[in-house]
Every structure is written in C-alpha cells, then in structure tokens.
Design a protein around this motif. Structure first.
Motif, PDB file in Angstrom:
ATOM      1  N   VAL A  77      74.881  57.857  86.907  1.00  0.00           N
ATOM      2  CA  VAL A  77      75.608  58.711  85.965  1.00  0.00           C
ATOM      3  C   VAL A  77      75.002  58.700  84.565  1.00  0.00           C
ATOM      4  CG1 VAL A  77      77.716  58.233  87.252  1.00  0.00           C
ATOM      5  CG2 VAL A  77      77.270  56.961  85.147  1.00  0.00           C
ATOM      6  N   ALA A  78      74.123  57.726  84.273  1.00  0.00           N
ATOM      7  CA  ALA A  78      73.638  57.549  82.901  1.00  0.00           C
ATOM      8  C   ALA A  78      72.941  58.790  82.352  1.00  0.00           C
ATOM      9  CB  ALA A  78      72.707  56.341  82.824  1.00  0.00           C
ATOM     10  N   ASN A  79      72.209  59.504  83.176  1.00  0.00           N
ATOM     11  CA  ASN A  79      71.407  60.620  82.696  1.00  0.00           C
ATOM     12  C   ASN A  79      72.188  61.916  82.537  1.00  0.00           C
ATOM     13  OD1 ASN A  79      69.008  59.222  82.413  1.00  0.00           O
ATOM     14  ND2 ASN A  79      68.406  59.556  84.534  1.00  0.00           N
ATOM     15  N   TYR A  80      73.473  61.887  82.843  1.00  0.00           N
ATOM     16  CA  TYR A  80      74.295  63.087  82.715  1.00  0.00           C
ATOM     17  C   TYR A  80      75.331  62.874  81.615  1.00  0.00           C
ATOM     18  CZ  TYR A  80      72.177  64.021  87.243  1.00  0.00           C
ATOM     19  OH  TYR A  80      71.278  64.214  88.256  1.00  0.00           O
ATOM     20  N   ASP A  81      75.642  63.934  80.894  1.00  0.00           N
ATOM     21  CA  ASP A  81      76.550  63.822  79.759  1.00  0.00           C
ATOM     22  C   ASP A  81      78.010  64.045  80.126  1.00  0.00           C
ATOM     23  OD1 ASP A  81      74.922  63.015  77.733  1.00  0.00           O
ATOM     24  OD2 ASP A  81      74.468  65.025  77.001  1.00  0.00           O
ATOM     25  N   TYR A  82      78.304  64.138  81.411  1.00  0.00           N
ATOM     26  CA  TYR A  82      79.684  64.359  81.818  1.00  0.00           C
ATOM     27  C   TYR A  82      80.561  63.163  81.443  1.00  0.00           C
ATOM     28  CZ  TYR A  82      77.460  67.948  84.700  1.00  0.00           C
ATOM     29  OH  TYR A  82      76.724  69.014  85.137  1.00  0.00           O
ATOM     30  N   PRO A  83      81.820  63.410  81.096  1.00  0.00           N
ATOM     31  CA  PRO A  83      82.720  62.296  80.760  1.00  0.00           C
ATOM     32  C   PRO A  83      82.898  61.337  81.935  1.00  0.00           C
ATOM     33  CG  PRO A  83      83.643  64.378  80.009  1.00  0.00           C
ATOM     34  CD  PRO A  83      82.447  64.719  80.867  1.00  0.00           C
ATOM     35  N   VAL A  84      82.988  60.047  81.608  1.00  0.00           N
ATOM     36  CA  VAL A  84      83.180  59.001  82.619  1.00  0.00           C
ATOM     37  C   VAL A  84      84.505  58.301  82.339  1.00  0.00           C
ATOM     38  CG1 VAL A  84      82.301  56.830  83.567  1.00  0.00           C
ATOM     39  CG2 VAL A  84      80.705  58.642  82.885  1.00  0.00           C
ATOM     40  N   ASN A  85      85.290  58.096  83.380  1.00  0.00           N
ATOM     41  CA  ASN A  85      86.560  57.374  83.263  1.00  0.00           C
ATOM     42  C   ASN A  85      86.447  56.068  84.051  1.00  0.00           C
ATOM     43  OD1 ASN A  85      89.260  56.631  82.891  1.00  0.00           O
ATOM     44  ND2 ASN A  85      89.905  57.768  84.706  1.00  0.00           N
ATOM     45  N   GLY A  91      90.339  42.743  81.663  1.00  0.00           N
ATOM     46  CA  GLY A  91      89.355  41.676  81.758  1.00  0.00           C
ATOM     47  C   GLY A  91      88.273  41.864  82.797  1.00  0.00           C
ATOM     48  N   THR A  92      88.172  43.056  83.398  1.00  0.00           N
ATOM     49  CA  THR A  92      87.149  43.273  84.423  1.00  0.00           C
ATOM     50  C   THR A  92      85.799  43.691  83.842  1.00  0.00           C
ATOM     51  OG1 THR A  92      88.114  45.491  84.747  1.00  0.00           O
ATOM     52  CG2 THR A  92      88.694  43.786  86.356  1.00  0.00           C
ATOM     53  N   GLY A  93      85.740  43.977  82.539  1.00  0.00           N
ATOM     54  CA  GLY A  93      84.458  44.303  81.915  1.00  0.00           C
ATOM     55  C   GLY A  93      84.219  45.785  81.723  1.00  0.00           C
ATOM     56  N   LYS A  94      85.271  46.541  81.421  1.00  0.00           N
ATOM     57  CA  LYS A  94      85.123  47.991  81.294  1.00  0.00           C
ATOM     58  C   LYS A  94      84.227  48.374  80.117  1.00  0.00           C
ATOM     59  CE  LYS A  94      89.666  48.523  81.427  1.00  0.00           C
ATOM     60  NZ  LYS A  94      90.128  47.213  81.952  1.00  0.00           N
ATOM     61  N   GLU A  95      84.353  47.656  78.997  1.00  0.00           N
ATOM     62  CA  GLU A  95      83.496  47.992  77.854  1.00  0.00           C
ATOM     63  C   GLU A  95      82.033  47.658  78.135  1.00  0.00           C
ATOM     64  OE1 GLU A  95      83.060  47.307  73.001  1.00  0.00           O
ATOM     65  OE2 GLU A  95      84.906  46.723  74.040  1.00  0.00           O
ATOM     66  N   LEU A  96      81.772  46.600  78.892  1.00  0.00           N
ATOM     67  CA  LEU A  96      80.393  46.273  79.280  1.00  0.00           C
ATOM     68  C   LEU A  96      79.779  47.396  80.104  1.00  0.00           C
ATOM     69  CD1 LEU A  96      80.375  42.491  80.262  1.00  0.00           C
ATOM     70  CD2 LEU A  96      79.146  43.574  78.371  1.00  0.00           C
ATOM     71  N   VAL A  97      80.558  47.957  81.029  1.00  0.00           N
ATOM     72  CA  VAL A  97      80.052  49.057  81.858  1.00  0.00           C
ATOM     73  C   VAL A  97      79.817  50.296  80.993  1.00  0.00           C
ATOM     74  CG1 VAL A  97      80.644  50.648  83.736  1.00  0.00           C
ATOM     75  CG2 VAL A  97      81.074  48.195  83.987  1.00  0.00           C
ATOM     76  N   ALA A  98      80.740  50.571  80.077  1.00  0.00           N
ATOM     77  CA  ALA A  98      80.561  51.713  79.180  1.00  0.00           C
ATOM     78  C   ALA A  98      79.293  51.550  78.347  1.00  0.00           C
ATOM     79  CB  ALA A  98      81.781  51.860  78.272  1.00  0.00           C
ATOM     80  N   SER A  99      79.080  50.350  77.820  1.00  0.00           N
ATOM     81  CA  SER A  99      77.883  50.076  77.027  1.00  0.00           C
ATOM     82  C   SER A  99      76.621  50.204  77.870  1.00  0.00           C
ATOM     83  CB  SER A  99      77.979  48.674  76.419  1.00  0.00           C
ATOM     84  OG  SER A  99      76.817  48.372  75.681  1.00  0.00           O
ATOM     85  N   ALA A 100      76.708  49.770  79.140  1.00  0.00           N
ATOM     86  CA  ALA A 100      75.554  49.878  80.035  1.00  0.00           C
ATOM     87  C   ALA A 100      75.208  51.338  80.320  1.00  0.00           C
ATOM     88  CB  ALA A 100      75.844  49.144  81.343  1.00  0.00           C
ATOM     89  N   ILE A 101      76.228  52.166  80.527  1.00  0.00           N
ATOM     90  CA  ILE A 101      75.984  53.596  80.747  1.00  0.00           C
ATOM     91  C   ILE A 101      75.275  54.188  79.537  1.00  0.00           C
ATOM     92  CG2 ILE A 101      77.110  55.843  81.001  1.00  0.00           C
ATOM     93  CD1 ILE A 101      79.292  54.395  82.626  1.00  0.00           C
ATOM     94  N   HIS A 102      75.740  53.828  78.345  1.00  0.00           N
ATOM     95  CA  HIS A 102      75.107  54.324  77.120  1.00  0.00           C
ATOM     96  C   HIS A 102      73.666  53.829  76.999  1.00  0.00           C
ATOM     97  CE1 HIS A 102      74.545  55.371  72.895  1.00  0.00           C
ATOM     98  NE2 HIS A 102      74.133  54.127  72.696  1.00  0.00           N
ATOM     99  N   SER A 103      73.441  52.537  77.214  1.00  0.00           N
ATOM    100  CA  SER A 103      72.101  51.964  77.020  1.00  0.00           C
ATOM    101  C   SER A 103      71.104  52.449  78.059  1.00  0.00           C
ATOM    102  CB  SER A 103      72.167  50.434  77.029  1.00  0.00           C
ATOM    103  OG  SER A 103      72.585  49.953  78.286  1.00  0.00           O
ATOM    104  N   ARG A 107      70.710  58.666  75.326  1.00  0.00           N
ATOM    105  CA  ARG A 107      71.358  58.466  74.027  1.00  0.00           C
ATOM    106  C   ARG A 107      71.243  57.018  73.546  1.00  0.00           C
ATOM    107  NH1 ARG A 107      75.134  62.561  72.707  1.00  0.00           N
ATOM    108  NH2 ARG A 107      75.329  64.155  74.327  1.00  0.00           N
ATOM    109  N   ALA A 108      70.476  56.203  74.236  1.00  0.00           N
ATOM    110  CA  ALA A 108      70.453  54.760  73.959  1.00  0.00           C
ATOM    111  C   ALA A 108      70.069  54.425  72.523  1.00  0.00           C
ATOM    112  CB  ALA A 108      69.496  54.067  74.928  1.00  0.00           C
ATOM    113  N   ASP A 109      69.259  55.264  71.887  1.00  0.00           N
ATOM    114  CA  ASP A 109      68.819  54.972  70.513  1.00  0.00           C
ATOM    115  C   ASP A 109      69.824  55.433  69.465  1.00  0.00           C
ATOM    116  OD1 ASP A 109      66.459  53.846  71.462  1.00  0.00           O
ATOM    117  OD2 ASP A 109      65.420  55.774  71.466  1.00  0.00           O
ATOM    118  N   ALA A 110      70.888  56.104  69.897  1.00  0.00           N
ATOM    119  CA  ALA A 110      71.939  56.558  68.987  1.00  0.00           C
ATOM    120  C   ALA A 110      73.131  55.600  69.084  1.00  0.00           C
ATOM    121  CB  ALA A 110      72.345  57.990  69.342  1.00  0.00           C
TER     122      ALA A 110
END
Length: 368
Positions: A77-85, A91-103, A107-110
């Motif tokens: 999904v990383a290469n597509y700009d569609y919204p991800v839910n 405590g399962t690590g949702k922000e880590l996954v969101a950060s991984a999708i971004h990185s 858009r990783a440099d933004a």
C-alpha cells in the motif's frame, strides 16, 4: 557511516538505498574527497518477507505469519496515496505501522505528522488540524499553521479517529473531498497535498450503525483497511520483543544484557496481554529495574502477570489452552508434557486431552 535513503526512479518505482561514505585522504592525512557507495535494499526486504526470514520491518518487531502478512501489506500500500485505516486493540503498534507506510512511500522525505484525536479538547482540535488566524478566538495572538498544512507533501496520521465529534467529521470529510480547508476565523481557502492514515481501537462499522460516525466519512477513510493482531494471537513473537526491549534498556542505561529464565518467559507466553505490545514493554522495563542479577525470574515480573499464573493454576482443568502456546511450550520443554503442563498452568490430564483433540500441536515432539 551508513544512511538509508528512499529514491524514485524515472519509471516511478521506489527503492530503499543504503549509502555509505568513506573519507579519502592523501599520505599526509589531508582529505581530498569522499567515496560514496550505494546498495539497493528493496529486493532484500521483499525477499525477506517472501522467505519468512524477517524478524523486524521498519521498527516493527515480529516474524509470525500474521506479522509477515502485515509487512507485505505495508509494502503493497505504501506506493499508493489512498487513505489507510489501521484497526487493532490498544498497544498493538498502530502508529508504528502508519509511520512504516509513510517511510516506505514516495513521501518519506516529507513530514509525518501524528495527531491524537482523542487527546485534544473539542475547542482545540479544529485549530490543531486546520490552523487559525490571529484574533480568531481569545488567545489567538498570531496566525498558526495546522497539522495538515505542516504535513504538506507528507502524511497525516489521525489516531483515535472515532473520537472526532460530528462537527469535526464534517470538516474532515469536506477536506477529503476537495483537498482544501479554511483556517479557524479565516476566509482564505488553502490547499495541501497530504496522505491520510487513520487508526482506531473501535469497530468503525459498529460506530456507523450506532450513529456515532458518519458513513460517508467511513467509506472515505476505509479505502485500504489493515487490522493488527493482538499479542495473544502471535505469542511466538514474545521472545523477540522481550529481547528487543531488554537490548533497548541495556543500551540506554549502560547495563550488561539481561537474560530471561524459561519460567519467566513461560509466564509471559500464557498471559493474555490486554495492553498488547505496549504492556509487554512496560513489563520488561519493570523487570529490568527490579532484577538485581543477570537473569529475570518470575518474581521480577509485574504483579498482575504473577497473579494471572496463580489464577490459572486455581482454575485447573477450566484453563483454555491455545494451539500456538501448547506447541511452543512443547518445543521449549523438548516434548516433556509433564513440564509443559506445569508451565502452562494446567494439569497433565488437561494437556493430554487437548493433544488428543489437536495432535498437530505435538507433531515431531519426542513424547514424555
């Protein structure tokens, strides 16, 4: 020194590049240049997922089949700009996954800009998201950029999105439809280019049925759903996580690496972890402080984990066994069913009945 870079080729393909730099010097020691070497790691990461050999991915720890599927989803999904839910328990690590999708995206440099929708009062969240102009309200002494404007070109992570009020849901929906917004108290329309990633520990479909969440906003946000498994459903990842958290603590406080006894690890395997990975991290930090020797024992663990074991033992035959936990314990005890039953907190008869119903749990084990 080594650096990780993300570049996009002329064909639009993204590549993860490792760049190493070496200073070039003359015989007298005077520097006259820098030698840079580049290594494409994209295929290595992909092959690692396919071969099920990865133990971590973009700071996410785990090698269970469930987590390997998550890693593959992130890459897909990383290469597509569609919204991800992203959904999952606390405590399962949702922000880590969101950060991984971004990185992993182009858009990783933004900027990657997170905002916890449940942590801000209603009076502030509109200003936090969209900004405000000077004099918009009491205390607005200057113009302020909102999170969407700060994230222009990057990604916005809306955590606990189900906590947004109906008014803010309308504002967010309007932004998703048009890509434009007005600052609080302002009349000028602004446009930004951001990717929306949201997360919740609630069932958004149920929230829609109950009238708490707009159905049109749900369909806008839930284009690509990713569900994170709870820690109790990936118990084989617990030793990896424990080792990771102990290494972090040791490096931070300059302490020799600690080991974990089999008994302590067995307790952590059977515990239900309602707080998931975050609770496990807290438990390891507690044990790191409490432990006075080189090995963490059961009595070094938090009280709730030790009390859970006592409750399990009192329940006796009523204890519910899980296939993964039983198989892992039999491997750890070399197939010794009596010892495995003791560590699992059940009677031998209970374990034997379970193995009769689930012989695959003991496949390849030596027996008694």
């Amino acid at each position: 020194n080594g650096y990780l870079l993300t570049i996009t080729s002329k064909s639009g393909e993204r590549h993860r590049i490792e760049m190493t730099q070496t200073m070039m010097t003359e015989a007298g020691g005077r520097a006259f240049g820098v030698l840079a070497a580049f290594r494409d790691l994209s295929d290595l990461a992909c092959l690692g997922v396919q071969a099920e050999k990865l133990t971590s991915f973009a700071n996410i720890i785990g090698r269970s089949n469930k987590m390997l599927r998550i890693y593959q989803q992130i890459r897909n999904v990383a290469n597509y700009d569609y919204p991800v839910n992203i959904s999952g328990e606390t405590g399962t690590g949702k922000e880590l996954v969101a950060s991984a999708i971004h990185s992993e995206s182009c858009r990783a440099d933004a900027p990657f800009v997170p905002i916890n929708c449940g942590a801000l009062p209603e009076s502030l969240i509109e200003s936090e998201l969209f900004g405000h102009v000077k004099g918009a309200f009491s205390g607005a002494i200057r113009d302020k950029k909102g999170r969407f404007e700060l994230a222009d070109g990057g990604s916005v992570f809306l955590d606990e999105v189900a906590e947004l009020s109906k008014h803010m849901q309308v504002r967010l929906l309007r932004f998703l439809q048009a890509g434009t917004f007005e600052k609080v108290g302002g009349e000028k329309t602004s446009r930004v280019n951001v990717r929306i990633i949201c997360a919740t520990n609630k069932n958004l479909k149920q929230e829609v049925k109950r009238g708490r969440f707009r159905d049109d906003l749900f369909y806008r946000l839930n284009v690509i759903p990713i569900h994170l498994p709870p820690l109790r459903d990936r118990q084989n990842d617990i030793p990896l996580l424990v080792e990771h958290f102990l290494q972090q603590a040791g490096e931070r406080y300059g302490r020799d690496p600690l080991q974990v006894s089999n008994e302590a690890l067995a307790l952590m395997r059977v515990y239900r972890w309602p707080g998931n990975v975050r609770e496990l991290q807290n438990a390891i930090q507690f044990a790191f402080v409490r432990c006075t020797g080189p090995v963490i024992r059961p009595y070094d663990l938090p009280l709730e984990i030790r009390e859970f074991q006592s409750t399990v033992q009192r329940r006796g035959p009523g204890r519910k066994l899980e296939l993964g936990a039983v198989a892992a314990m039999l491997r750890k005890t070399g197939g010794n069913k009596a010892r495995a039953a003791k560590l699992l907190g059940v009677g031998r008869a209970t374990l034997y009945r379970f193995l009769t119903e689930h012989p695959e749990a003991a496949a390849g084990e030596p027996g008694e």
